[in-house]
Design a protein around this motif. Sequence first.
Motif, PDB file in Angstrom:
ATOM      1  N   GLN A 552     -59.273 -19.539  19.915  1.00  0.00           N
ATOM      2  CA  GLN A 552     -59.077 -20.606  18.923  1.00  0.00           C
ATOM      3  C   GLN A 552     -59.706 -21.911  19.406  1.00  0.00           C
ATOM      4  O   GLN A 552     -60.306 -22.686  18.609  1.00  0.00           O
ATOM      5  CB  GLN A 552     -57.572 -20.794  18.654  1.00  0.00           C
ATOM      6  N   GLU A 591     -65.191 -21.054  11.725  1.00  0.00           N
ATOM      7  CA  GLU A 591     -63.974 -21.035  10.899  1.00  0.00           C
ATOM      8  C   GLU A 591     -63.360 -19.648  10.857  1.00  0.00           C
ATOM      9  O   GLU A 591     -62.140 -19.485  10.935  1.00  0.00           O
ATOM     10  CB  GLU A 591     -64.321 -21.524   9.481  1.00  0.00           C
ATOM     11  N   ASP A 592     -64.288 -18.628  10.703  1.00  0.00           N
ATOM     12  CA  ASP A 592     -63.732 -17.244  10.712  1.00  0.00           C
ATOM     13  C   ASP A 592     -63.081 -16.915  12.056  1.00  0.00           C
ATOM     14  O   ASP A 592     -62.007 -16.281  12.104  1.00  0.00           O
ATOM     15  CB  ASP A 592     -64.873 -16.244  10.422  1.00  0.00           C
ATOM     16  N   LYS A 595     -59.790 -18.605  12.181  1.00  0.00           N
ATOM     17  CA  LYS A 595     -58.790 -17.932  11.329  1.00  0.00           C
ATOM     18  C   LYS A 595     -58.325 -16.636  11.989  1.00  0.00           C
ATOM     19  O   LYS A 595     -57.117 -16.341  12.047  1.00  0.00           O
ATOM     20  CB  LYS A 595     -59.410 -17.657   9.964  1.00  0.00           C
ATOM     21  N   GLN A 596     -59.297 -15.862  12.542  1.00  0.00           N
ATOM     22  CA  GLN A 596     -58.902 -14.611  13.192  1.00  0.00           C
ATOM     23  C   GLN A 596     -58.088 -14.872  14.467  1.00  0.00           C
ATOM     24  O   GLN A 596     -57.160 -14.137  14.795  1.00  0.00           O
ATOM     25  CB  GLN A 596     -60.166 -13.787  13.548  1.00  0.00           C
ATOM     26  N   LYS A 598     -56.068 -17.365  14.858  1.00  0.00           N
ATOM     27  CA  LYS A 598     -54.676 -17.657  14.448  1.00  0.00           C
ATOM     28  C   LYS A 598     -53.925 -16.390  14.087  1.00  0.00           C
ATOM     29  O   LYS A 598     -52.738 -16.224  14.417  1.00  0.00           O
ATOM     30  CB  LYS A 598     -54.687 -18.632  13.279  1.00  0.00           C
ATOM     31  N   ASN A 599     -54.636 -15.490  13.380  1.00  0.00           N
ATOM     32  CA  ASN A 599     -53.961 -14.220  13.029  1.00  0.00           C
ATOM     33  C   ASN A 599     -53.592 -13.427  14.280  1.00  0.00           C
ATOM     34  O   ASN A 599     -52.506 -12.837  14.379  1.00  0.00           O
ATOM     35  CB  ASN A 599     -54.882 -13.384  12.121  1.00  0.00           C
TER      36      ASN A 599
END
Length: 742
Positions: A552, A591-592, A595-596, A598-599
């Motif tokens: 991240q 950004e991807d 996002k990944q 964070k997931n």
Amino acid sequence: MRNTPNESKSGTKTNIFNKSIKRQLSLSIGLSLFALLALCSVLIILEVNHGFNELSDEYLARTSSNYAESTKNILSQEFNVCATLQTVFQRYEDIPSESRRAFADELLRQTLVENEGFVDTWTVWEPDALDGRDSEFVNAPHHDSTGRFIPYWTKSGNVIDCVELTDYEGGSWYVDPLKSPKGILIDPNLYEVGGQMIWVCGVAFPIKNSRGQAVGVVGLDMSLDTLSNMLKQVKVYDTGYLSLISATGLIAVDYDTEKEGTIDVNFSSGETSAMFRNSAKSLEQFSFTEKINGKDWVRMYTPVQVGNADQVWYVGLNVPLTEINSASVNIRRSNTIYFIITIILTVLLAYIFISRITKEINKGVEAMKNISQGDGDLTVRMNIHRQNELGNMYTYFNETMEKIQTSIAAVKTESQNMSEQGVTLADNMNDTAAAANEITANIDSVNRQVQQQAQNVRQASSTLESINTSVGSLMDSIQNQSSCVIESSSAIEQMVANIRSVTNILESNSGTINKLETSSESGKISVNQSVEATKQIEEQSKTLLEASKVIQNIASQTNLLAMNAAIEAAHAGESGKGFSVVADEIRKLAEDSNKQGKNITKNLTEVLTSISAVSESSESLQEKFNEIYDLTQQVAQQELTIMNAMKEQNEGGAQIISAMQQINDITVSVKSGGEDMKVATDSAYEEMQNLSRLTEEISSSMEEMSLGIENINNSINTVNDMTHKNTDSIKALEKVVGVFKV
């Protein structure tokens, strides 16, 4: 000069005794009979009083002794049971320490179950004296705050319960037996059973260890209802009754229930208290008379000593003196009435007989008067001392003799011989009559003694019959005891068989518990390994979470870099458009990635939470397996302890069976002795019946002898009458020759 009928030759004047022989005889015989009968009555009354006093004293003493023995038997039952408990408790060192308290509880409870009249059993042990484990039982059931063993088992109807004793420190019922070398009897006290207050009496014994040191006390209390009912139903004479006094003078049983629980005044007063003290030492009966409400009461006390206890109780017999003397008073009253009637009848009969005699004398006087007034010659004079019928007869006899003196010269010798023979015959007949009367009196006396002997034989026969009946009852009791011993032996053998069965089951359980212990240990190891693996996964998951955070962070930096590139591309214009496209792609990739990341972080957080939960569950499971393993170890240890106790119970059961066999042998021996006693009493009873029949035959023979001597006496009286007639014939002969002059 001829004397007048009212004056003698000496000129003596007549008095009350000179007027009539009938009056003289009536007065003298009447007074003599009165004196003799009065003397006989007094002697009879004295003898009857003496006899009744002896009989009443014997009756009172026997009654008091019999019920004292019954009281002793009832109290001895309680005393002996407590002594047995003492003997068992003093072997406590032979019992495993972990089983001693349970064993004592069960023994006290079973004692209440098997003895109907007992209301409680208890024991108190000195600190750490029983098993040295008082600290393990602080405030446990049947213990106090120090862990001392103080069970108090009570029974109300069919309900048996146990609580802790209180107020035992300093209590005489605990301190006194603890210091005593033997058991003691405790004073009666009120006890509540089923909501009702009853009187109980207690027994307590010291418990000593193998070194002879007192380590505790065991005691029990018994209801006094049975003893009270037995004593209160006894009625002595009309209103007499029995009572029971303890060693301290406390009235335990009395006809007047308000006196129960109070101290007997005679026990504490000066003179009578000394009697109680002396009787406690000598164990002999004593009695005294006490005046209550103006009436004299006889108090007789019989001491009762139970076993080897120092405390002596007393069974009291209380009866009014008037009731004891009532029979003697009735006999004196009846004797007085019979005496008066006898005096009246005797005087009346004596008067009739004397009247007939004086009438005959007066006839003789008239005959002599006729002779004296004839033509005979009177030369003989008789001295006249009293002027009565006999004096008149002598006067006329002198006149007659003056006339017939010469007439009887020819027949003087023969008439003198006949007179001498008549006198001799009369004397002999009088002696014979006196001897016959004496024989009659002796036969009457012997007859009365034989009748008294017959009465005594009948009483002895009745007593022997009662003894025979009692021996029969004793035989029945021995038979019942033998049956109970056989049943007890069977029950104990069944109990020993059950103990063996339980021991076999415990041995079988031992293998199962060992397998369970092995499985628990294996499970414990597997759970420990799972816990360690879970912890490792949790640590590795934390590392992945850190890596997600780095991703991240890289995405954030890349996004920032893309933004800077886009800004620089915008500054470059057309030449920077291609770079701007690359910057947009990089920004989108950042950004991807963010996002990944964070997931991934979210998923890793959830996984870490689950792993933490699994880790905690594994640790809890580990603790449970540890507890299961520890409990398995405890169960194995307890199973081993129970198995050892059951083996000891098995050995004790075998010893009890041996003891019951010895008791059975003793019972058979007692039964054989009772049968011999029964045969002996039957033989004695038969001999007493023969003696009774022989006594009756002797009595019948004495009655026949009495009738025979009475017939002989009548014959002697007839001969005596004939002698008097012979004398009259001689006088008639003298009258015939009176016409002759000498």
